[in-house]
Scaffold this motif. Structure first.
Motif, PDB file in Angstrom:
ATOM      1  N   ARG A   2      17.141 -40.660   7.429  1.00 55.62           N
ATOM      2  CA  ARG A   2      15.902 -40.717   6.669  1.00 55.62           C
ATOM      3  C   ARG A   2      14.739 -41.076   7.600  1.00 55.62           C
ATOM      4  O   ARG A   2      13.639 -40.540   7.475  1.00 55.62           O
ATOM      5  CB  ARG A   2      16.025 -41.772   5.572  1.00 55.62           C
ATOM      6  CG  ARG A   2      15.136 -41.503   4.382  1.00 55.62           C
ATOM      7  CD  ARG A   2      15.381 -42.537   3.292  1.00 55.62           C
ATOM      8  NE  ARG A   2      14.453 -43.654   3.406  1.00 55.62           N
ATOM      9  CZ  ARG A   2      13.184 -43.595   3.011  1.00 55.62           C
ATOM     10  NH1 ARG A   2      12.706 -42.491   2.505  1.00 55.62           N
ATOM     11  NH2 ARG A   2      12.375 -44.631   3.136  1.00 55.62           N
ATOM     12  N   ALA A   3      15.035 -41.976   8.547  1.00 55.47           N
ATOM     13  CA  ALA A   3      13.998 -42.392   9.487  1.00 55.47           C
ATOM     14  C   ALA A   3      13.485 -41.190  10.273  1.00 55.47           C
ATOM     15  O   ALA A   3      12.291 -41.020  10.464  1.00 55.47           O
ATOM     16  CB  ALA A   3      14.556 -43.443  10.435  1.00 55.47           C
ATOM     17  N   MET A   6      11.370 -38.925   8.095  1.00 58.88           N
ATOM     18  CA  MET A   6      10.064 -39.553   7.864  1.00 58.88           C
ATOM     19  C   MET A   6       9.189 -39.425   9.111  1.00 58.88           C
ATOM     20  O   MET A   6       7.991 -39.190   9.031  1.00 58.88           O
ATOM     21  CB  MET A   6      10.242 -41.046   7.544  1.00 58.88           C
ATOM     22  CG  MET A   6      10.835 -41.330   6.196  1.00 58.88           C
ATOM     23  SD  MET A   6       9.652 -41.152   4.835  1.00 58.88           S
ATOM     24  CE  MET A   6       8.698 -42.667   5.005  1.00 58.88           C
ATOM     25  N   GLN A   7       9.827 -39.598  10.275  1.00 59.25           N
ATOM     26  CA  GLN A   7       9.088 -39.529  11.526  1.00 59.25           C
ATOM     27  C   GLN A   7       8.535 -38.117  11.754  1.00 59.25           C
ATOM     28  O   GLN A   7       7.382 -37.958  12.146  1.00 59.25           O
ATOM     29  CB  GLN A   7      10.003 -39.957  12.689  1.00 59.25           C
ATOM     30  CG  GLN A   7       9.286 -40.156  14.000  1.00 59.25           C
ATOM     31  CD  GLN A   7       8.344 -41.344  13.973  1.00 59.25           C
ATOM     32  OE1 GLN A   7       8.578 -42.308  13.273  1.00 59.25           O
ATOM     33  NE2 GLN A   7       7.270 -41.268  14.722  1.00 59.25           N
ATOM     34  N   ALA A  10       5.681 -37.629   9.451  1.00 59.78           N
ATOM     35  CA  ALA A  10       4.508 -38.384   9.908  1.00 59.78           C
ATOM     36  C   ALA A  10       3.818 -37.669  11.067  1.00 59.78           C
ATOM     37  O   ALA A  10       2.597 -37.553  11.099  1.00 59.78           O
ATOM     38  CB  ALA A  10       4.925 -39.792  10.319  1.00 59.78           C
ATOM     39  N   ILE A  13       1.927 -34.615   9.733  1.00 61.35           N
ATOM     40  CA  ILE A  13       0.704 -35.022   9.030  1.00 61.35           C
ATOM     41  C   ILE A  13      -0.379 -35.429  10.016  1.00 61.35           C
ATOM     42  O   ILE A  13      -1.545 -35.075   9.869  1.00 61.35           O
ATOM     43  CB  ILE A  13       1.009 -36.207   8.072  1.00 61.35           C
ATOM     44  CG1 ILE A  13       1.892 -35.763   6.930  1.00 61.35           C
ATOM     45  CG2 ILE A  13      -0.287 -36.799   7.537  1.00 61.35           C
ATOM     46  CD1 ILE A  13       2.334 -36.905   6.024  1.00 61.35           C
ATOM     47  N   ARG A  14       0.047 -36.146  11.049  1.00 64.47           N
ATOM     48  CA  ARG A  14      -0.942 -36.638  12.015  1.00 64.47           C
ATOM     49  C   ARG A  14      -1.658 -35.496  12.720  1.00 64.47           C
ATOM     50  O   ARG A  14      -2.845 -35.583  12.988  1.00 64.47           O
ATOM     51  CB  ARG A  14      -0.261 -37.540  13.053  1.00 64.47           C
ATOM     52  CG  ARG A  14       0.117 -38.883  12.488  1.00 64.47           C
ATOM     53  CD  ARG A  14       0.878 -39.699  13.497  1.00 64.47           C
ATOM     54  NE  ARG A  14       0.037 -40.110  14.598  1.00 64.47           N
ATOM     55  CZ  ARG A  14       0.477 -40.368  15.820  1.00 64.47           C
ATOM     56  NH1 ARG A  14       1.756 -40.228  16.096  1.00 64.47           N
ATOM     57  NH2 ARG A  14      -0.342 -40.763  16.750  1.00 64.47           N
ATOM     58  N   ARG A  17      -4.178 -33.798  10.381  1.00 68.53           N
ATOM     59  CA  ARG A  17      -5.371 -34.589  10.109  1.00 68.53           C
ATOM     60  C   ARG A  17      -6.240 -34.766  11.354  1.00 68.53           C
ATOM     61  O   ARG A  17      -7.261 -35.429  11.300  1.00 68.53           O
ATOM     62  CB  ARG A  17      -4.967 -35.975   9.601  1.00 68.53           C
ATOM     63  CG  ARG A  17      -4.466 -35.934   8.184  1.00 68.53           C
ATOM     64  CD  ARG A  17      -4.159 -37.331   7.706  1.00 68.53           C
ATOM     65  NE  ARG A  17      -3.535 -37.309   6.393  1.00 68.53           N
ATOM     66  CZ  ARG A  17      -2.794 -38.309   5.919  1.00 68.53           C
ATOM     67  NH1 ARG A  17      -2.595 -39.380   6.663  1.00 68.53           N
ATOM     68  NH2 ARG A  17      -2.276 -38.226   4.725  1.00 68.53           N
TER      69      ARG A  17
END
Lengths: 246, 299
Positions: A2-3, A6-7, A10, A13-14, A17
């Motif tokens: 899961r980590a 998620m990484q 992330a 997304i970064r 943005r």
């Protein structure tokens, strides 16, 4: 597990943005595409081919940019801000952290390819066969690997200013002399001679061949592979040296 | 043995400058330990070695009897480091959730938020847009994300105002009540005194004192008895009194520095000296601390 998911999320997304990414890797290629296929396209014989050719150029240009600049500058930033040190005390391993970055970048490249292809189809009604769309997209996606490796090389630089300056210059030189802004044929012969050995030309040429109904040349593949290993070796060598210096 | 942190003759040399020199200590479960010392005393280097971010040049660091770099150890520790900015382009909420995902049994999200006092609006903001104090709070949340047994805080209150500082130490008390082991560095003696069960005092890369705040204070702070003389008193005579460490005169008052004020006062009366306005001064801890570290420097 899961980590890791998620990484990856992330990291993706970064990049999305990041205003640099949106400007250099999405806006600029599309604006260039409009300028060079809609505004200055007076005496080109095969208009359709040129529109497809230049679409490949701009897609490769976009992916190259985010691989070298977005990735490279971000790595330097994370180091200078102490973030990469901080990550080392979490249970997430260095390898997972790095892999998540690469996956995030690849997702972004795929996204860029889709957006720019779509822009080409909408702006100039570029029509390729499904096979050609797929293969050219895949070629550019896989061909981005040496540029990601170059990004990690940029990432070994000490300061963000240096990294962004240097990567900008490398990016522009590679793009122009690799025939991404203007076709190779109209370049001075000296640039043509050097250009064919650059990773940018080889990335572009594979895709240019595909949209003409050919396969990428073996040389394109081998040169990209060579650059990939060269950059990986160089950047891991420098990183090891930097770590030993502490 | 329930020592969860063990340093065994640890030395760290940077380019032939010894930052930490043969340091040994062990910390038991549930202790709150302050590593105290002036700038450049080796506090941060020691923390970095305990976290496995720096390898000792010689000696050994063990956390929970293992090497600090091991994954199962990292799952049990949390840290707030100096000079770590927050990750950019992510919202506060997203970063906290990301960090929670790294650990097998993370602290519940709501509890973390409560601990750090971040508001609902703060959670929706981009982390890089937060103020300095809010970033520190987020850093604290990330240190606690994995519900760690062992928490490292390197200069946690630098840049915090008095109110946030107070809130912060209140939180540390709560964590202590939960049985967490906490190691923090500071160069404020007062903080160490208020919060820690134990102070390890560093200077020039070595431990110069290790004990409870009361013990350390007794060693560091010098009390004095001061008075105004009505007729001239021989300073030499005063110096010979038992328990007197030093005698000096400042603004017409005579100060007798001692480790036992009661005995000195008794002796003064016994000698029937003509004195008035007797006062006992506790001596300021911070000054004494500064003095002590400076003295060592001169040695």
């Amino acid at each position: 597990m899961r980590a890791f998911q998620m990484q990856c999320k992330a990291e993706t997304i970064r990049i999305l943005r990041n205003p640099y990414f949106v400007f250099w890797s999405l806006l600029m290629p599309i604006v260039f595409y409009i300028i060079f296929t809609k505004v200055f396209n007076t005496n080109i014989q095969d208009k359709q081919e040129w529109q497809a050719h230049y679409l490949m150029s701009m897609t490769a240009f976009s992916v190259m940019g985010s691989a070298i600049m977005t990735l490279g500058i971000r790595i330097v930033e994370e180091r200078t801000k102490g973030w990469s040190v901080f990550m080392r005390i979490t249970p997430l391993s260095d390898q997972a952290f790095f892999a998540a970055k690469m996956i995030g970048q690849t997702v972004i490249h795929l996204f860029s390819i889709l957006i720019i292809f779509l822009a080409g189809a909408l702006i100039n009604q570029v029509t390729l066969t499904a096979f050609e769309w797929l293969m050219s997209g895949l070629w550019i996606l896989l061909g981005s690997l040496p540029f990601l490796a170059l990004g990690t090389l940029v990432g070994t630089m000490k300061r963000v200013d240096t990294a962004s300056g240097v990567s900008n210059v490398i990016y522009m030189i590679l793009a122009i002399s690799g025939g991404m802004w203007m076709p190779m044929e109209i370049m001075p012969s000296i640039i043509q001679k050097i250009g064919v050995w650059l990773p940018s030309y080889n990335l572009g040429n594979g895709a240019w061949e595909i949209i003409r109904g050919n396969s990428p040349e073996w040389g394109n593949f081998l040169i990209l592979l060579g650059y990939f290993f060269l950059f990986v070796l160089l950047s891991s060598y420098i990183r090891r040296k930097q770590e030993a210096a502490v | 043995m329930d020592s969860i942190v063990v340093l065994d003759h640890v030395t760290k040399t940077f380019k032939n400058k010894k930052a930490v020199d043969h340091v040994s200590f062990s910390i038991k479960k549930g202790e709150v330990v302050a590593i105290l010392g002036p700038n450049g005393a080796g506090k941060t280097t020691t923390i970095m070695m305990m976290l496995g971010l720096l390898e000792p040049t010689s000696g050994e660091v063990r956390l929970f009897t293992s090497h600090p770099k091991e994954k199962k150890i990292r799952e049990r520790i949390g840290a707030m480091l100096q000079e770590v900015s927050v990750i950019d382009a992510l919202k506060v909420k997203e970063i906290i959730q990301l960090f929670r995902s790294y650990y097998p049994s993370p602290m519940p999200f709501e509890e973390l938020v409560a601990f750090t006092g971040l508001s609902k609006d703060d959670l929706k903001r981009r982390a890089d847009k937060l103020s300095g104090g809010q970033k520190r709070r987020l850093g604290f949340a990330l240190a606690l994300a994995g519900n760690p047994d062992l928490i490292f805080l390197d200069e946690p209150t630098v840049g915090l105002d008095i109110a946030s500082r107070k809130l912060f130490w209140h939180t540390i008390d709560e964590l202590k009540a939960q049985g967490k082991t906490i190691i923090f560095t500071t160069h404020y003696l007062q903080e160490a005194d208020d919060v820690a069960d134990r102070i390890i005092l560093f200077n020039h890369g070595t431990i110069i004192e290790d004990g409870t705040p009361v013990e350390i204070k007794a060693k560091l702070s010098k009390q004095s008895v001061s008075f105004v003389e009505s007729e001239e008193i021989s300073m030499k005579e005063l110096k010979q009194l038992p328990h007197v460490l030093d005698v000096y005169k400042r603004k017409d008052r005579i100060f007798v520095v001692t480790d036992h004020t009661d005995e000195v006062i008794a002796a003064l009366f016994e000698k029937k000296l003509k004195i008035s306005g007797i006062q006992i001064e506790q001596g300021r801890l911070d000054e004494a601390f500064e003095q002590l570290t400076e003295n060592r420097e001169a040695m």
